[in-house]
Design an enzyme around this catalytic site. Structure first.
Site, mmCIF file in Angstrom:
data_model
loop_
_atom_site.group_PDB
_atom_site.id
_atom_site.type_symbol
_atom_site.label_atom_id
_atom_site.label_comp_id
_atom_site.label_asym_id
_atom_site.label_seq_id
_atom_site.Cartn_x
_atom_site.Cartn_y
_atom_site.Cartn_z
ATOM 1 N N GLY A 281 0.817 -1.213 0.000
ATOM 2 C CA GLY A 281 0.000 0.000 0.000
ATOM 3 C C GLY A 281 0.842 1.251 0.000
ATOM 4 O O GLY A 281 2.031 1.234 0.345
ATOM 5 N N GLY A 283 0.483 5.622 0.937
ATOM 6 C CA GLY A 283 -0.335 6.614 1.611
ATOM 7 C C GLY A 283 0.151 8.014 1.335
ATOM 8 O O GLY A 283 0.976 8.243 0.436
ATOM 9 N N SER A 284 -0.353 8.954 2.138
ATOM 10 C CA SER A 284 -0.029 10.358 1.928
ATOM 11 C C SER A 284 1.453 10.638 2.101
ATOM 12 O O SER A 284 2.023 11.472 1.405
ATOM 13 C CB SER A 284 -0.832 11.218 2.916
ATOM 14 O OG SER A 284 -2.210 10.963 2.805
ATOM 15 N N PHE A 285 2.095 9.923 3.045
ATOM 16 C CA PHE A 285 3.471 10.285 3.393
ATOM 17 C C PHE A 285 4.456 9.131 3.231
ATOM 18 O O PHE A 285 5.577 9.204 3.708
ATOM 19 C CB PHE A 285 3.531 10.794 4.837
ATOM 20 C CG PHE A 285 2.699 12.026 5.058
ATOM 21 C CD1 PHE A 285 3.035 13.227 4.483
ATOM 22 C CD2 PHE A 285 1.559 11.968 5.848
ATOM 23 C CE1 PHE A 285 2.271 14.363 4.676
ATOM 24 C CE2 PHE A 285 0.784 13.098 6.054
ATOM 25 C CZ PHE A 285 1.131 14.298 5.463
ATOM 26 N N GLY A 286 4.063 8.062 2.558
ATOM 27 C CA GLY A 286 5.009 6.968 2.404
ATOM 28 C C GLY A 286 4.373 5.706 1.880
ATOM 29 O O GLY A 286 3.231 5.707 1.408
ATOM 30 N N VAL A 288 3.932 1.219 2.390
ATOM 31 C CA VAL A 288 3.841 0.153 3.391
ATOM 32 C C VAL A 288 4.244 -1.162 2.738
ATOM 33 O O VAL A 288 3.768 -1.508 1.660
ATOM 34 C CB VAL A 288 2.413 0.044 3.963
ATOM 35 C CG1 VAL A 288 2.356 -1.032 5.042
ATOM 36 C CG2 VAL A 288 1.951 1.379 4.518
ATOM 37 N N LYS A 303 5.834 0.657 7.581
ATOM 38 C CA LYS A 303 5.466 1.921 6.941
ATOM 39 C C LYS A 303 6.718 2.794 6.847
ATOM 40 O O LYS A 303 7.251 3.239 7.855
ATOM 41 C CB LYS A 303 4.383 2.633 7.750
ATOM 42 C CG LYS A 303 3.947 3.966 7.163
ATOM 43 C CD LYS A 303 2.848 4.597 8.012
ATOM 44 C CE LYS A 303 2.408 5.943 7.466
ATOM 45 N NZ LYS A 303 1.319 6.537 8.283
ATOM 46 N N ASP A 408 -8.424 11.428 9.399
ATOM 47 C CA ASP A 408 -8.298 10.874 8.045
ATOM 48 C C ASP A 408 -8.958 9.498 7.958
ATOM 49 O O ASP A 408 -8.374 8.544 7.441
ATOM 50 C CB ASP A 408 -6.824 10.775 7.649
ATOM 51 C CG ASP A 408 -6.635 10.602 6.140
ATOM 52 O OD1 ASP A 408 -7.588 10.891 5.386
ATOM 53 O OD2 ASP A 408 -5.544 10.175 5.720
#
Length: 599
Positions: A281, A283-286, A288, A303, A408
């Protein structure tokens, strides 16, 4: 925002069954006249400024069978022995007070208790032997008190116990190895320096095998020599640990429940060099990655923060601060953190979480991978998942020392374990509510930009409104509508300028079945599969017309879905003041599920 004293005249409402007065500013003592409400099932006085002792008349009100909450007040004195009269009570919460003394053994008479919370008080003594009778107990939190002695072995025999928090007490001795004590994710033992043994995941020191020495033999050589050797070994081991820690540029956020920090090289090895094959996956900042810790074979989710992304370092700090202070069965558990330097000499930050084998809720609602296309969530699963998410938010909003706003919430931030239990994840945008109100400059910064993901952001954030728990409620409402309609809030099929809230509202209630996820209607048509349960009991099968039975099933399905969508609409109301609080949502969703499952 009610204030003043609780009127003693409430005791005149003798037919009252439920009384909710929580999250206000009531003060003074609890009027004993409330005990005149002999049919009271629920009483919630939590989150006020109530003082004085718990009235014996009230704590002994045997009609209380669902919930008794007095948490987060200023109550003093002991827990009265009359608590033993609550034989049918399911949940007792007196946490966050100044109660003291021993726990009355009579509490063991409350054999129907499922949740017991005595945390953050001044209780002392040992866990009563009578607690072995609490066979229905699923959750017990007695953390942050002055309890002492050993943790009784009978606690491990409570087969329904899933969460046990005994942290920050004075317990000592060997930890039992049965039941809840074999479940590291459901057990918290922090702040009990005298505990030893237990399963390896708890990282407790081994227990000494030597028996108590008599005073006569205390200085015998067979005692002095082993003790001296042990001291020498401890000193040598300490020196080794100190030297090793100076070599490693790895630190971990100060959360005593996390394992020792892992190194950057260990994470590289566990994820096969952060291979794309292990990517699960973004996300907004990195990103996983799935990984396997080499030292013990634990499967984890790693993450890795993209520190080139603006706000990523701040997100790392926010997530650490949020996760260090919370613990709930429906929140994703952090295992450790790593702040180091990578092979190119660049800063490296990552968080290591439990791995959720069934992936995200988003992947189940909107399947792309073949893994999910052949599967679908049943109505019961969706109801349980929705209750899990609501329970997590209720905990963050109302049961933490400081209210936490997730900021979020969306399906991709809800992960499912092997039992399809939901865990809310990704606290990179989370905010502590007191921080938002106590620091004007920070509050201004928080309200200056949109916090969250498009489609789930409450409208007041877009107009400069401050972050509140009601913002999370809005996101939950949108998520709930998405779960039961099968449509994303950004779905083009909704039409230009039509939100998922308006789309649902226009169909309610007469055309609700026209907008639900089609797979739920297929499930309703499959209801006759229940005939199988009678195949060995033909003579016992109710004589019911197949058409009539299908019609009853369809009506029950429609009632359930309409009720759920009403909650989704109430939570996603445009005006924050019209939205439900999450504790109300939890109760209503459980009632809807239980009613449907009786069919």
């Amino acid at each position: 925002m009610f204030s003043g004293r609780i009127p003693s005249s409430l005791g005149n409402l003798t037919s009252l069954t439920r009384l909710y007065m929580h999250q206000n500013s009531f003060e003074g003592s609890i009027p004993p006249t409330l005990a005149n409400c002999q049919t009271l099932l629920v009483l919630n006085l939590s989150g006020n400024n109530i003082t004085g002792a718990i009235p014996r008349e009230l704590i002994g009100l045997s009609s209380l069978s669902i919930y008794l909450g007095m948490a987060n007040n200023h109550l003093t004195g002991a827990l009265p022995q009359q608590v033993g009269k609550l034989a049918n009570l399911a949940e007792l919460d007196v946490s966050g007070n100044q109660l003291s003394g021993d726990i009355p053994s009579a509490l063991g008479n409350c054999i129907m208790l499922e949740r017991l919370c005595l945390a953050h008080n001044k209780f002392e003594g040992t866990i009563p032997e009578s607690f072995k009778s609490l066979r229905s107990l699923e959750e017990m939190d007695i953390s942050s008190n002055n309890f002492s002695g050993q943790l009784p072995e009978f606690i491990g025999k409570l087969k329904f116990l899933k969460n046990l928090n005994v942290s920050n007490n004075n317990f000592k001795g060997e930890l039992p190895k049965e039941g809840i004590f074999l479940n590291a994710s459901g057990l918290s033992i922090l702040g009990n320096g005298g505990l030893c043994g237990g399963i390896p995941q708890l990282s407790l020191p081994p227990c000494s095998n030597s028996k108590a020495h008599s005073s006569r033999g205390l200085l015998a050589p067979k005692v002095v020599i082993p003790v001296a050797c042990a001291l020498a070994f401890i000193i040598a081991l300490s020196c080794f640990i100190v030297a090793r820690s100076r070599r490693k540029p790895v630190t971990s956020p100060s959360h005593k429940d996390w394992k020792m920090g892992v190194s950057y090289l260990e994470l590289v090895e566990s994820t096969n060099g952060f291979s794309m094959d292990n990517l699960i996956g973004t996300g907004s900042f990195g990103s996983v990655y799935k990984g396997i810790i080499p030292s013990d074979g634990t499967v984890v989710a790693v993450k890795v923060l993209n520190l080139q992304q603006e706000g990523a370092s701040r997100s790392f700090i926010s997530e650490c601060n949020a996760l260090r202070s919370i613990r709930h069965r429906n929140l994703l558990k952090i295992i450790t953190a790593c702040s180091s330097i990578d092979n190119q000499g660049n800063d490296f930050k990552s968080l290591v979480f439990e791995y959720m084998v069934n992936g995200s809720l988003d992947a189940w609602l909107h399947p792309i991978d073949k893994q999910y296309q052949s599967k679908r969530l049943s109505l019961k699963q969706r109801l349980n998942i929705a209750i899990d998410i609501a329970s997590a938010l209720d905990y963050l909003h109302h049961h933490c020392d400081t209210s936490i706003v997730h900021c979020d919430l969306k399906p991709s931030n809800v992960l499912l374990d092997e039992d399809m239990v939901a865990h809310v994840a990704d606290f990179g945008l989370a905010r502590f509510l007191l921080e938002a109100t106590d620091n004007p400059s920070q509050s201004q910064t928080m309200s200056a930009g949109l916090r969250g993901s498009i489609g789930y952001i409450p409208p007041e954030y877009g107009m400069g409104g401050e972050v509140t728990i009601l913002g999370d409620v809005y996101s939950f409402g949108i998520l709930l509508l998405e779960m039961f309609t099968g449509k994303r809030p950004t779905d083009e099929m909704l039409g230009d300028g039509i939100s998922i809230h308006n789309f649902t509202e226009l169909a309610m209630p007469d055309h609700a079945m026209d907008i639900v996820d089609p797979s739920l209607l297929i499930e309703g048509e499959d209801a006759d599969a229940n005939d199988d349960k009678y195949r060995n009991e033909i003579q016992e099968k109710p004589i019911t017309n197949r058409h009539d039975r299908g019609r009853v099933q369809g009506r029950k399905l429609e009632e359930c879905l309409v009720s759920v969508m009403h909650i989704g609409l109430a939570c996603s109301a445009i005006s924050p003041g019209e939205r439900m609080h999450m504790n109300v949502v939890v109760n209503k969703m459980k009632a809807i599920r239980d009613s449907f499952m009786k069919l």
